[in-house]
Design a protein around this motif. Sequence first.
Motif, PDB file in Angstrom:
ATOM      1  N   TRP A 187      -7.582   6.159  11.112  1.00 32.61           N
ATOM      2  CA  TRP A 187      -7.650   6.388   9.675  1.00 32.61           C
ATOM      3  C   TRP A 187      -6.383   5.877   9.018  1.00 32.61           C
ATOM      4  N   PRO A 188      -6.459   5.410   7.779  1.00 29.18           N
ATOM      5  CA  PRO A 188      -5.236   5.002   7.091  1.00 29.18           C
ATOM      6  C   PRO A 188      -4.308   6.202   6.886  1.00 29.18           C
ATOM      7  N   ASN A 189      -3.008   5.968   6.982  1.00 31.21           N
ATOM      8  CA  ASN A 189      -1.970   6.987   6.767  1.00 31.21           C
ATOM      9  C   ASN A 189      -1.946   8.077   7.829  1.00 31.21           C
ATOM     10  N   VAL A 190      -2.772   7.968   8.878  1.00 32.02           N
ATOM     11  CA  VAL A 190      -2.773   9.000   9.908  1.00 32.02           C
ATOM     12  C   VAL A 190      -2.291   8.369  11.200  1.00 32.02           C
ATOM     13  N   ALA A 239       0.961  15.481   8.980  1.00 30.37           N
ATOM     14  CA  ALA A 239       0.434  14.869   7.762  1.00 30.37           C
ATOM     15  C   ALA A 239       1.512  14.901   6.683  1.00 30.37           C
ATOM     16  N   PRO A 240       1.521  13.912   5.755  1.00 27.87           N
ATOM     17  CA  PRO A 240       2.524  13.923   4.683  1.00 27.87           C
ATOM     18  C   PRO A 240       2.368  15.150   3.801  1.00 27.87           C
TER      19      PRO A 240
END
Lengths: 105, 228
Positions: free
Chosen positions: B125-128, B134-135
Amino acid sequence: MLNGIPLYWFLLISAALFCIGLYGALARKNAIAILMGVELMLNAVNINLLAFWRYIAPNSAGGLAFAAFIFVIAAAEAAIGLALMISVYRNTQSVDPDKLDSLKL
Amino acid sequence: MTISQILFIVMSLVVLGGGVMVVTARNLFHAALFLILSFFGVVGLYLLLDAGFFAAAQFLVYIGAISILIIFAVMLTRGVQLAQPANSQWPAALVISVIVFVIMAIMLGPIAITIGQRQFGDVSWPNVTAGQPAPAVADDSLVRLGQSFVDFNQYGAAFLLTAVLILVAMVGAIWVARDRTLKDVMEERAELAAEEAQEAMLAGLVQQPLPLGEAQSAESPAVPAAHH
């Protein structure tokens, strides 16, 4: 709050909840129980939306907005569905969907 | 194992256990109570996801309103709630649900599976990134949600449409569930049938004795009379 919880945990839980709701909607013999199954499915969708929002785009309002829309749809669906069931029960003294076949040829 | 993981597992067991009891309980009232238990588990999952507003909304909308509606419906349709819980197609429904779950688990799960040329599972997944937290959520995420609802470049139009949907659902629910018995319906139908018979008789009276040209000119005064 998410220490050590990967995204797929949420995805698998919501998939399982969706399938439980699907079984309820397909297999129950009472229309109100079918509506309960549909509520479970809508909850699974919402868990998914919020999990993706939290992990992938926590800075955008999109995930939250869609989850809010699902809430609204679920409330409207429950109100209409239960009103229908009460009306059906008044007219036929039964909420068995197998017996509601007066539109059949 | 972190506290978050333990909380997640507990909440998941509550959600899934409650869900299984909802679809298998013989007594429909018990099913409604287990549905509330399942909703409580979902509240916990929302809190784990840092979605406090939605946890509160779930509490108010689902536990406060929808489950009360469902319990009312169960009470108003008493006498049928102890019937056989599953219909005759339940084995097929079980098989379909399990197949759907297996497909979704393969697609979403952490194990990469190659079928033919394509790889399923272990989606990036994007950003993961695996192992990374997590952010953090922005402090003003709720402010942004509210602004996106009134901004017509974002979800303003959809927000207005959901307002219309709620209004229609409310009026529709009142209309559908109003106190109207089968006897009333039959009386209404009998009245309608009588009116139609009268109209047909009037139309027959006008059209039969007159020639075609005169019948057309005579129709216009006859039409408003037929409506009464």
